[in-house]
Design an enzyme around this catalytic site. Structure first.
Site, PDB file in Angstrom:
ATOM      1  N   TYR A  17       0.841  -1.203   0.000  1.00  0.00           N
ATOM      2  CA  TYR A  17       0.000   0.000   0.000  1.00  0.00           C
ATOM      3  C   TYR A  17       0.876   1.252   0.000  1.00  0.00           C
ATOM      4  CZ  TYR A  17      -3.780   3.204   1.214  1.00  0.00           C
ATOM      5  OH  TYR A  17      -4.686   4.246   1.201  1.00  0.00           O
ATOM      6  N   HIS A  21       1.300   4.128  -3.067  1.00  0.00           N
ATOM      7  CA  HIS A  21       1.028   5.543  -2.838  1.00  0.00           C
ATOM      8  C   HIS A  21       2.276   6.410  -3.021  1.00  0.00           C
ATOM      9  CE1 HIS A  21      -2.924   4.251  -1.680  1.00  0.00           C
ATOM     10  NE2 HIS A  21      -3.282   5.517  -1.746  1.00  0.00           N
TER      11      HIS A  21
END
Length: 102
Positions: A17, A21
């Site tokens: 994750y 990002h």
């Protein structure tokens, strides 16, 4: 207007994750800024796998942004590591603000 919401990361997906990002697509950032989203932060609670997001909105709502093709593509890209709805959008639980100190 500030808006906060909670999402759920699948167990063991924290590093992925963060990586995705760090490499967020420029067209996503551009669309968010053009839509009036600013001061957008996402925090992670390792004990619960909850993602806690806060953003300021001055234009389109997140529901309006969900109809944008690049947003739908991002949702599909993130669906393998997050809890999602049938349309691949992340399950997002709005949170009520109780306190703010400017």
């Amino acid at each position: 207007m500030r808006f906060a919401f909670r999402m759920v990361l699948k167990p063991g997906c924290e590093a992925e994750y963060e990586k995705r990002h760090r490499e967020i697509w420029p067209e996503i950032v551009k669309l968010l800024r053009e839509s009036g989203v600013s001061n957008y932060s996402i925090f992670f609670d390792k004990e619960t796998n909850y993602l806690f997001a806060v953003q300021e909105q001055g234009g389109l709502s997140s529901q309006d942004l969900g109809s944008e093709p690049v947003i739908q593509k991002w949702w599909a890209y993130m669906a393998d590591i997050m809890e999602t709805n049938a349309d691949k959008s992340p399950v997002s639980i709005p949170m009520k603000e109780f306190f703010y100190m400017p």
